[in-house]
Motif scaffolding. Structure first.
Motif, PDB file in Angstrom:
ATOM      1  N   LEU A   3      38.378  40.325  42.769  1.00  0.00           N
ATOM      2  CA  LEU A   3      39.043  39.876  41.552  1.00  0.00           C
ATOM      3  C   LEU A   3      39.187  38.360  41.443  1.00  0.00           C
ATOM      4  O   LEU A   3      39.805  37.868  40.517  1.00  0.00           O
ATOM      5  CB  LEU A   3      40.418  40.553  41.425  1.00  0.00           C
ATOM      6  CG  LEU A   3      40.343  42.060  41.147  1.00  0.00           C
ATOM      7  CD1 LEU A   3      41.690  42.707  41.304  1.00  0.00           C
ATOM      8  CD2 LEU A   3      39.801  42.301  39.749  1.00  0.00           C
ATOM      9  N   ASP A   4      38.615  37.608  42.411  1.00  0.00           N
ATOM     10  CA  ASP A   4      38.653  36.155  42.257  1.00  0.00           C
ATOM     11  C   ASP A   4      37.568  35.701  41.291  1.00  0.00           C
ATOM     12  O   ASP A   4      37.410  34.516  41.045  1.00  0.00           O
ATOM     13  CB  ASP A   4      38.484  35.463  43.618  1.00  0.00           C
ATOM     14  CG  ASP A   4      37.205  35.879  44.315  1.00  0.00           C
ATOM     15  OD1 ASP A   4      36.588  36.869  43.879  1.00  0.00           O
ATOM     16  OD2 ASP A   4      36.827  35.214  45.299  1.00  0.00           O
ATOM     17  N   ASN A   5      36.803  36.656  40.768  1.00  0.00           N
ATOM     18  CA  ASN A   5      35.733  36.343  39.827  1.00  0.00           C
ATOM     19  C   ASN A   5      36.156  36.842  38.444  1.00  0.00           C
ATOM     20  O   ASN A   5      36.326  38.035  38.239  1.00  0.00           O
ATOM     21  CB  ASN A   5      34.455  37.055  40.296  1.00  0.00           C
ATOM     22  CG  ASN A   5      33.245  36.678  39.486  1.00  0.00           C
ATOM     23  OD1 ASN A   5      33.346  36.332  38.314  1.00  0.00           O
ATOM     24  ND2 ASN A   5      32.082  36.747  40.115  1.00  0.00           N
ATOM     25  N   GLN A   6      36.338  35.925  37.497  1.00  0.00           N
ATOM     26  CA  GLN A   6      36.926  36.327  36.213  1.00  0.00           C
ATOM     27  C   GLN A   6      35.996  37.217  35.388  1.00  0.00           C
ATOM     28  O   GLN A   6      36.413  37.791  34.393  1.00  0.00           O
ATOM     29  CB  GLN A   6      37.312  35.088  35.410  1.00  0.00           C
ATOM     30  CG  GLN A   6      36.130  34.183  35.091  1.00  0.00           C
ATOM     31  CD  GLN A   6      36.443  33.234  33.961  1.00  0.00           C
ATOM     32  OE1 GLN A   6      37.237  33.545  33.078  1.00  0.00           O
ATOM     33  NE2 GLN A   6      35.830  32.063  33.969  1.00  0.00           N
ATOM     34  N   TYR A   7      34.716  37.330  35.776  1.00  0.00           N
ATOM     35  CA  TYR A   7      33.802  38.163  34.999  1.00  0.00           C
ATOM     36  C   TYR A   7      33.712  39.583  35.557  1.00  0.00           C
ATOM     37  O   TYR A   7      32.948  40.398  35.070  1.00  0.00           O
ATOM     38  CB  TYR A   7      32.414  37.521  34.957  1.00  0.00           C
ATOM     39  CG  TYR A   7      32.448  36.176  34.275  1.00  0.00           C
ATOM     40  CD1 TYR A   7      32.521  36.100  32.887  1.00  0.00           C
ATOM     41  CD2 TYR A   7      32.456  34.998  35.007  1.00  0.00           C
ATOM     42  CE1 TYR A   7      32.597  34.883  32.241  1.00  0.00           C
ATOM     43  CE2 TYR A   7      32.519  33.772  34.376  1.00  0.00           C
ATOM     44  CZ  TYR A   7      32.590  33.713  32.996  1.00  0.00           C
ATOM     45  OH  TYR A   7      32.662  32.507  32.362  1.00  0.00           O
ATOM     46  N   VAL A   8      34.467  39.837  36.636  1.00  0.00           N
ATOM     47  CA  VAL A   8      34.452  41.170  37.219  1.00  0.00           C
ATOM     48  C   VAL A   8      35.547  42.012  36.573  1.00  0.00           C
ATOM     49  O   VAL A   8      36.699  41.620  36.522  1.00  0.00           O
ATOM     50  CB  VAL A   8      34.654  41.101  38.748  1.00  0.00           C
ATOM     51  CG1 VAL A   8      34.977  42.474  39.313  1.00  0.00           C
ATOM     52  CG2 VAL A   8      33.401  40.555  39.409  1.00  0.00           C
ATOM     53  N   MET A   9      35.151  43.173  36.052  1.00  0.00           N
ATOM     54  CA  MET A   9      36.091  44.044  35.370  1.00  0.00           C
ATOM     55  C   MET A   9      36.180  45.339  36.168  1.00  0.00           C
ATOM     56  O   MET A   9      35.244  46.132  36.171  1.00  0.00           O
ATOM     57  CB  MET A   9      35.528  44.277  33.962  1.00  0.00           C
ATOM     58  CG  MET A   9      35.927  45.504  33.264  1.00  0.00           C
ATOM     59  SD  MET A   9      35.238  45.388  31.578  1.00  0.00           S
ATOM     60  CE  MET A   9      34.250  46.853  31.546  1.00  0.00           C
ATOM     61  N   LYS A  41      45.722  39.567  33.243  1.00  0.00           N
ATOM     62  CA  LYS A  41      46.184  38.721  34.348  1.00  0.00           C
ATOM     63  C   LYS A  41      45.072  38.541  35.380  1.00  0.00           C
ATOM     64  O   LYS A  41      44.657  39.494  36.021  1.00  0.00           O
ATOM     65  CB  LYS A  41      47.422  39.330  35.004  1.00  0.00           C
ATOM     66  CG  LYS A  41      48.613  39.427  34.056  1.00  0.00           C
ATOM     67  CD  LYS A  41      49.819  39.993  34.776  1.00  0.00           C
ATOM     68  CE  LYS A  41      50.906  40.406  33.814  1.00  0.00           C
ATOM     69  NZ  LYS A  41      50.540  41.620  33.018  1.00  0.00           N
ATOM     70  N   ALA A  42      44.628  37.310  35.541  1.00  0.00           N
ATOM     71  CA  ALA A  42      43.521  37.039  36.466  1.00  0.00           C
ATOM     72  C   ALA A  42      43.906  37.382  37.897  1.00  0.00           C
ATOM     73  O   ALA A  42      45.007  37.074  38.345  1.00  0.00           O
ATOM     74  CB  ALA A  42      43.138  35.568  36.378  1.00  0.00           C
TER      75      ALA A  42
END
Lengths: 416, 385
Positions: free
Chosen positions: A149-155, A373-374
């Motif tokens: 989850l440190d990658n904002q494009y990962v859902m 929330k990132a």
């Protein structure tokens, strides 16, 4: 003979220089008539989403299930009119659970798609992490490690491994299977999946004064008898597994054979319906599975609807991948519609729309998801289920969606 | 393959010098033409194909190192994957940022780190010399296999260096004298083609492969290569001729490890991540050691160009077939018993090994030599390629 080589090579050079280079084939971007901005993977009539799955490697059953779930969703979504007047198309490639193959296939598929509705496998997701960030392709990995989850494009659609284990242990305690101060065993694969699950049991143990006997295995150790024997010596009251289905079978068989008979907790990847036909079949009753996506046989309107459509379309044995694959599609659908409202179907627009998605609903196939929330898992709720040979998909659930109080307090590794 | 005791070369009448010069010129032209083609490829092929090509080059560099060890010096090694991991970790640690609290880094220049990684791997190869000097054949093979398991434990437990098996760590992108081999930095166009990360890495890897190739050819032809072959064919005779057997063996192991180290550093640059394996199969596992062995057997033991062709087959086939199957829908079956690109390529290279062992122990190199020399007599100095 000896003169042919240079001649051939020279001819090749000449031929190469004669044909045109790959220059000037960049995608068109801009806005269409209705003012919707687009760049890669979107035409006037179609939105293309990528699927990088495993149809042939170790997770082929799960991969096939998720892909079929994705396809069922695309069909329904298009029948309901799609998004922005565009139909969703899926572009599927098979990497066979090999990171090197995935790394080569990615640049081939990336220019054609807006984002990925499925990226299967932790090694693959790890290898593509940088690409996803630099290409801004929103991707739903079929890997639920909160480390991603440190990658904002990962859902991540669903609960992460650590939270699944926290919720599961809390359910055990509620059932009176574990008490404060007990000793529990945790057998984990030393990889993204197992380590992340271990974080959960360590957190829960600290809260409830449990002693965790940690046992590291590799995914190729298929006989866990010695390990279970060791845990029996330690006097464990329960065993947590974050292992492969084959290892789960071995651990459960040993649990029964050695007369230990303690309850066993695992999360989604530990179980495969194939185990019901294995020698370990009569030892499976001690297993409880916690997962964030419902079993195929779930008694919910949406799950029943998906199951009916599945049986009408495909012939393979169903598994839990199907409702999950459908649920990821639903979340993508929500994000696409949001991006459509913003009149921005570019990759940046999708990432922005994902940030604004606070309650993606999937008809309870997965708990409601909040992506705003990132670094924070989108949900902390799970179902508890138990293996059942009579149910389709091999499991029936014993407790509907719930969230343990300990899970609320837990701070994920990249949570801000 | 060199002149083995079994197949001594036929004594050839000396070729007239003019003819020999012309043959040399033709050969040089052929190599130049090949290089021109390789230099032009990024202008024509898409990033995915470049990625596949880079993967073949990684295999090529590693296979050249192994073919010198196994083919020229006669030492079977299954430790190649371990030295790959050593080089990969070496590069990542040396070039890694100093201020990361999770992992340790020295913050050196990437170019320097690449050299450092090669040196580290070579030193580790030297450290194994006491073992490799005392053992031969399959015993050495099994002993060297232990290094792969050592690497597995190292990768898992030295988390501050390797980043651990669950998340790994990102390597510093390569740059040379401030020029980045990424999408950043100056915008360059060649014949209208933007030269970005995939193209830049292609040229970097090509340079490294050419260097590896030239150095290996020189080593094989020189005194060093002769001493290796002498040790391989008969240790007693080599000693009598004044070759130090232990030194030759240790040297061969160090050189081969250095090559593997370079291939390892290339591997992390290719993957954009250093991630040690959680089991004995993976990026730095037994399967990789065996794949390298397959490359050198198919290519012909001891042949440097053969090793490159072997790498093309073993590392290239799965990649190329996967790309084609995605494009054309070949082998797109699913589930049990489906023919897949990975499976097909395993069959092909398994069959290639069997065919080589049965029908042409000299591998593809021997076949190539037979074709090129069909109309000319053998020259003694052309035996050791």
């Amino acid at each position: 003979m000896k003169r042919t080589y240079p001649a051939v090579a020279l001819a090749a050079v000449l031929a190469l220089s004669a044909c045109s280079t790959k220059a000037g084939d960049s995608g068109s971007s801009g806005a269409d008539g209705s003012g919707v901005k687009t760049d890669k993977g979107v035409t006037a009539s179609e939105i293309t989403l990528g699927v990088m799955t495993d149809k042939t490697g170790v997770f082929k059953n799960l991969g096939l299930g998720i892909t079929q779930g994705n396809e069922l969703w695309a069909k329904d979504f298009n029948a309901a009119g799609g998004a922005c007047g565009r139909q969703v198309e899926l572009e599927t490639v098979d990497h066979g659970y090999k990171a090197d193959t995935a790394k080569t296939l990615y640049p081939q598929i990336e220019p054609k798609v807006l984002g990925f509705v499925q990226l299967l496998g932790s090694p693959v997701v790890a290898a593509l992490k940088q690409n996803i960030a630099s290409d801004k392709t929103v991707a739903a990995p079929a890997s639920w490690s909160s480390e991603l989850l440190d990658n904002q494009y990962v859902m991540i659609v669903g609960t992460t491994y650590d939270l699944e284990i926290i919720d599961g242990l809390s359910y055990f305690q509620e059932q009176g299977l574990v008490k404060d101060g007990d000793t529990i065993g945790h057998v984990y694969i030393d990889g993204e999946y197992g380590k992340n699950g271990l974080r959960g049991s360590q957190f829960y143990a600290k809260k409830h004064n449990l002693t965790v006997k940690e046992v590291k295995v590799t995914s190729t150790d298929n006989d866990l008898t010695n390990i279970v024997t060791g845990l029996k010596g330690d006097g464990v009251k329960a065993i947590v597994l974050t292992t492969t289905p084959a290892q789960t079978g071995s651990a459960l068989a040993a649990n029964k054979a050695l007369g230990l008979n303690v309850p066993v907790l695992g999360n989604n990847p530990v179980f495969d319906p194939v185990l019901l036909k294995s020698p370990a079949a009569n030892a499976l009753d001690k297993l409880t599975i916690v997962a964030s996506s419902v079993p195929f046989s779930a008694d919910l309107p949406k799950a029943k609807d998906v199951a009916t459509k599945y049986k009408a379309t495909y012939k393979e044995t169903p598994n839990g991948g199907i409702p999950y694959g459908y649920a990821v599609g639903e979340v993508w659908g929500t994000v696409l519609k949001k991006a459509c409202e913003n009149k921005d179907l570019t990759r940046d627009g999708i990432a922005a729309a994902l940030k604004q998605t606070t309650s993606a609903s999937t008809g309870d196939l997965v708990a409601a998801l909040d992506f705003s929330k990132a670094g924070t898992p989108a949900t902390r709720q799970v179902y508890a289920a138990t293996p059942d040979a009579s149910a389709e998909g091999g499991v029936r659930y014993v407790k509907p969606l719930f969230e343990a109080p300990e899970a609320k307090e837990y701070v994920a590794p990249h949570q801000k | 393959m060199s002149d083995t005791a079994v197949k001594a070369p036929p004594a050839a009448p000396p070729t007239p010098p003019a003819k020999r010069d012309r043959r040399r010129l033709v050969k040089a032209l052929a190599w130049i033409a090949l290089l021109v083609v390789l230099l032009a490829i990024p202008l024509y092929l898409d990033a995915a194909w470049l990625k596949a090509g880079q993967y073949m080059m990684i295999g090529g560099v590693g296979a050249i190192g192994l073919t010198m060890l196994v083919g020229q010096a006669g030492q079977l090694s299954l430790a190649h994957a371990f030295f790959l991991l050593a080089g990969a970790t070496g590069y990542t640690v040396l070039s890694g940022p100093v201020d990361d609290e999770r992992v340790f880094g020295l913050g050196l220049d990437p170019g320097l780190s690449l050299v450092g990684a090669v040196v580290i791997a070579a030193l580790l190869g030297l450290a194994f010399a006491p073992v490799s000097g005392r053992l031969r054949g399959i015993y050495l093979g099994v002993a060297s296999l232990s290094l792969v398991f050592l690497g597995l434990y190292f990768g898992q437990s030295a988390e501050t260096l390797t980043g651990g098996t669950s998340t790994g760590r990102s390597p510093e992108p390569f740059s040379l004298f401030g020029f980045p081999f990424t999408n950043g930095g100056p915008e360059i166009e060649l014949m209208g083609v933007p030269i970005r990360q995939a193209e830049r890495l292609w040229y970097l890897f090509l340079l490294l492969t050419v260097l590896a190739f030239v150095v290996a050819k020189a080593a094989v032809r020189s005194r060093v290569g002769r001493s290796w072959r002498a040790v391989r064919d008969n240790e007693a005779a080599a000693s009598v001729m004044g070759v130090s057997v232990t030194r030759a063996k240790a040297g061969a192991f160090a050189v081969s490890s250095a090559y593997a180290g370079l291939a390892g550093a290339m591997t992390v640059l290719w993957f954009d991540i250093l991630k040690p394996d959680e089991s004995e199969f993976g990026t730095y596992g037994i399967n990789i050691s065996i794949a390298f062995l397959a490359m050198v057997i198919i290519g012909g033991l001891g042949s440097v160009p053969g090793a490159l062709v072997g790498a093309l087959i073993v590392n290239g086939l799965p990649q190329v077939l996967s790309l084609y199957s995605a494009d054309l829908g070949w082998f797109s079956g699913t589930g049990d018993g489906a023919l897949t690109p990975i499976l097909v390529s395993s069959f092909v290279y398994g069959a290639a090994i069997i065919l080589v062992v049965l029908f042409e122990p000299g591998g593809l190199a021997a076949i190539g030599r037979r074709i090129t020399s069909a109309r000319k007599p053998h020259l003694p100095e052309e035996q050791d390629k």
